[in-house]
Design a protein around this motif. Structure first.
Motif, short mmCIF file in Angstrom:
data_model
loop_
_atom_site.label_atom_id
_atom_site.label_comp_id
_atom_site.label_asym_id
_atom_site.label_seq_id
_atom_site.Cartn_x
_atom_site.Cartn_y
_atom_site.Cartn_z
N ALA A 1 6.92 13.48 -1.61
CA ALA A 1 7.12 12.71 -2.84
C ALA A 1 7.42 11.24 -2.57
O ALA A 1 7.56 10.46 -3.52
CB ALA A 1 8.26 13.33 -3.65
N TRP A 2 7.52 10.85 -1.29
CA TRP A 2 7.94 9.49 -0.97
C TRP A 2 6.79 8.67 -0.41
O TRP A 2 6.01 9.15 0.42
CB TRP A 2 9.05 9.49 0.09
CG TRP A 2 10.27 10.29 -0.27
CD1 TRP A 2 10.70 10.62 -1.52
CD2 TRP A 2 11.20 10.86 0.66
NE1 TRP A 2 11.85 11.35 -1.44
CE2 TRP A 2 12.18 11.53 -0.11
CE3 TRP A 2 11.31 10.87 2.04
CZ2 TRP A 2 13.25 12.20 0.46
CZ3 TRP A 2 12.37 11.53 2.62
CH2 TRP A 2 13.33 12.18 1.84
N ASP A 3 6.69 7.42 -0.81
CA ASP A 3 5.93 6.44 -0.04
C ASP A 3 6.80 6.03 1.14
O ASP A 3 8.02 5.90 1.00
CB ASP A 3 5.62 5.20 -0.89
CG ASP A 3 4.62 5.51 -2.00
OD1 ASP A 3 3.84 6.45 -1.83
OD2 ASP A 3 4.65 4.82 -3.03
N GLY A 4 6.17 5.82 2.29
CA GLY A 4 6.98 5.48 3.46
C GLY A 4 7.73 6.67 3.99
O GLY A 4 8.89 6.57 4.44
N ALA B 1 0.84 -1.20 0.00
CA ALA B 1 0.00 0.00 0.00
C ALA B 1 0.87 1.25 0.00
O ALA B 1 1.97 1.26 0.57
CB ALA B 1 -0.92 0.00 1.22
N HIS B 2 0.37 2.30 -0.62
CA HIS B 2 1.10 3.57 -0.68
C HIS B 2 0.66 4.43 0.50
O HIS B 2 -0.39 5.07 0.47
CB HIS B 2 0.83 4.29 -2.00
CG HIS B 2 1.32 3.55 -3.19
ND1 HIS B 2 2.55 3.79 -3.77
CD2 HIS B 2 0.77 2.54 -3.92
CE1 HIS B 2 2.73 2.97 -4.79
NE2 HIS B 2 1.66 2.21 -4.90
N THR B 3 1.43 4.43 1.58
CA THR B 3 1.12 5.21 2.78
C THR B 3 2.40 5.84 3.30
O THR B 3 3.51 5.46 2.90
CB THR B 3 0.52 4.32 3.89
OG1 THR B 3 1.56 3.54 4.50
CG2 THR B 3 -0.56 3.39 3.35
N PRO B 4 2.28 6.78 4.23
CA PRO B 4 3.49 7.37 4.82
C PRO B 4 4.22 6.46 5.80
O PRO B 4 5.30 6.81 6.26
CB PRO B 4 2.94 8.61 5.56
CG PRO B 4 1.62 8.89 4.94
CD PRO B 4 1.07 7.54 4.57
N LEU B 5 3.66 5.30 6.15
CA LEU B 5 4.25 4.46 7.19
C LEU B 5 5.18 3.38 6.67
O LEU B 5 6.00 2.86 7.44
CB LEU B 5 3.16 3.81 8.05
CG LEU B 5 2.27 4.76 8.85
CD1 LEU B 5 1.38 3.97 9.79
CD2 LEU B 5 3.10 5.77 9.63
N ALA B 6 5.09 3.01 5.40
CA ALA B 6 5.95 1.94 4.88
C ALA B 6 6.07 2.06 3.38
O ALA B 6 5.05 2.11 2.69
CB ALA B 6 5.40 0.57 5.26
N PRO B 7 7.29 2.12 2.84
CA PRO B 7 7.44 2.18 1.38
C PRO B 7 7.14 0.83 0.75
O PRO B 7 7.56 -0.21 1.27
CB PRO B 7 8.92 2.55 1.21
CG PRO B 7 9.59 2.11 2.47
CD PRO B 7 8.56 2.20 3.55
N PRO B 8 6.41 0.80 -0.36
CA PRO B 8 6.14 -0.47 -1.04
C PRO B 8 7.37 -0.91 -1.83
O PRO B 8 8.27 -0.12 -2.11
CB PRO B 8 4.98 -0.12 -1.98
CG PRO B 8 5.19 1.33 -2.29
CD PRO B 8 5.78 1.94 -1.04
N GLY B 9 7.39 -2.17 -2.19
CA GLY B 9 8.44 -2.66 -3.08
C GLY B 9 9.68 -3.18 -2.38
O GLY B 9 10.56 -3.73 -3.02
#
Length: 418
Positions: free
Chosen positions: A358-361, A200-208
């Protein structure tokens, strides 16, 4: 977390311990004073921020990461305690490495923390913004301008308070970590905010990220919650105890930290596995958690911005430093930095917050700033132990240094490679 006498992201410390202020209290026994200052230095804003972030990164396997962090942090603290026990007067981590390695080392630590502190405050503000948006939407938001505006609002309030004559009474600073702990426990028990779905695209964890990369990112980000292990540098020389009693004080302090953080992680894991976890938290309760979290974290940003400005001011020549006394939370020996320095620190915090949009996570990635500063400070302290200690201390310093370097070597490819 904030370093002894230097205060850093996460916990707020008075001169000597980031996360809390001791308010001038003196423990009945020196071992208890060491334990109190150590646990008070580590436990701060990280109690609210890190359990959800680690759970989001590790997918419910946070109990694998927390023990590793506490073991490493306790080892660093014990090494520092033995370094300063008979060699250094009470001072900050930067002052300690400066006394043992030279002024260049002190400037390096102060410089690293001054820069990293701003990223840490941006991370705190983004977490507060994420909580407010979660309360409004019922689920974790995506990174973007909506979260950015709220994060900038939190930072603006903190910077304006730091520029004002406002100071927090000693009793508030003493009680703040207790209130923060109660809030963290309540959030963990209700499973709020819930961990995001994988990818998921959230501020708590970058995907991938690979599973290994996520584990290493969680371990690195935990240095935000662990800035404060160096609080012993300010209290151990005053206690003037033998090796065994000093080690007992450090062990008691580390055990207190372990009880709090492992307890929060366990409660969170049990709450996530309970049948009630399938039911979303009601809207009124979400707002209670969100507003309380935002208020507590804004207060930490307020005191931390002033602390960051004091660290930055130490990089200037002594003749150019301000002469006026600082507010109560800084302690009697601290001096207030110029408002221009506070404003510059606030602007840097806002710049990091803008970059995070601009960042996920966003939150864990911004926490890598404090992590890098902690690695630099603790690494230089380990070098000092190797150079200035006896055989046992040299062995301990070498072991800590190898672990820190090994972490960087192993984690960097996984983090950069996703």
């Amino acid at each position: 977390m904030e370093p002894a006498g230097t205060s850093v992201p996460g916990a707020t410390v008075a001169p000597g311990g980031p996360g809390t202020d001791t308010g001038g209290r003196t423990a009945r026994r020196p071992e208890l004073e060491i334990a109190t200052r150590l646990s008070g230095g580590v436990l701060g804003a990280g109690m609210v921020i890190m359990p959800p972030v680690v759970a989001a990164l590790t997918g419910g396997h946070s109990l694998r990461v927390w023990p590793a962090h506490i073991l490493l942090g306790g080892s660093v603290s014990l090494m520092l305690a033995m370094v300063v026990r008979a060699r250094v007067r009470p001072t900050s981590l930067a002052g300690t490495v400066g006394a043992l390695l030279g002024s260049w080392a002190e400037r390096a630590v102060n410089g690293a923390f001054a820069i990293a502190f701003t990223a840490g405050q941006a991370a705190i503000a983004w977490f507060a913004a994420t909580c407010l948006l979660t309360a409004a939407n019922g689920s974790l938001p995506r990174p973007g301008t909506e979260g950015l505006l709220l994060a900038l609002g939190v930072l603006a309030a903190a910077v304006l308070a730091a520029l004002s004559p406002l100071s927090l009474p000693a009793v508030v600073l003493r009680l703040r970590p207790w209130g923060t702990g109660v809030l963290a426990l309540a959030c963990a028990a209700w499973g709020w905010p819930a961990a995001p779905a994988v990818g998921a695209h959230t501020p708590l964890a970058p995907p991938g990220l690979t599973s290994g990369g996520a584990q290493w990112l969680a371990l690195a980000a935990l240095f935000f919650a662990g800035v404060g292990w160096e609080a012993v540098t300010a209290v151990v020389p005053v206690a003037a105890l033998g090796r065994r009693r000093t080690a007992a004080g450090v062990a008691l302090g580390a055990a207190s930290v372990a009880v709090v953080y492992l307890g929060l992680a366990t409660v969170q894991r049990l709450a996530a596995g309970a049948p009630a976890a399938q039911d979303p938290v009601s809207a009124p309760l979400r707002w209670v958690f969100a507003v309380a979290t935002a208020a507590v974290l804004t207060s930490y940003c307020f005191t931390n911005v002033r602390t960051a400005a004091r660290i930055a001011a130490r990089l200037r020549p002594a003749r150019l430093r301000p002469a006026e006394q600082g507010p109560a939370e800084q302690g009697p020996s601290e001096r207030a930095p110029a408002k221009a320095v506070i404003a510059s620190v606030g602007a840097s915090c806002c710049a990091f917050a803008c970059a995070g949009a601009a960042w996920d996570g966003t939150v864990p990635l911004l926490l890598l700033g404090p992590a890098a500063a902690a690695l630099i400070g603790y690494g230089l302290a380990a070098v000092a132990a190797v150079r200035r200690g006896g055989p046992l201390l040299r062995c301990a310093g070498g072991s800590v240094l190898l672990v820190l370097v090994g972490m960087v070597v192993l984690a960097a490819p996984l983090l950069l490679g996703g």
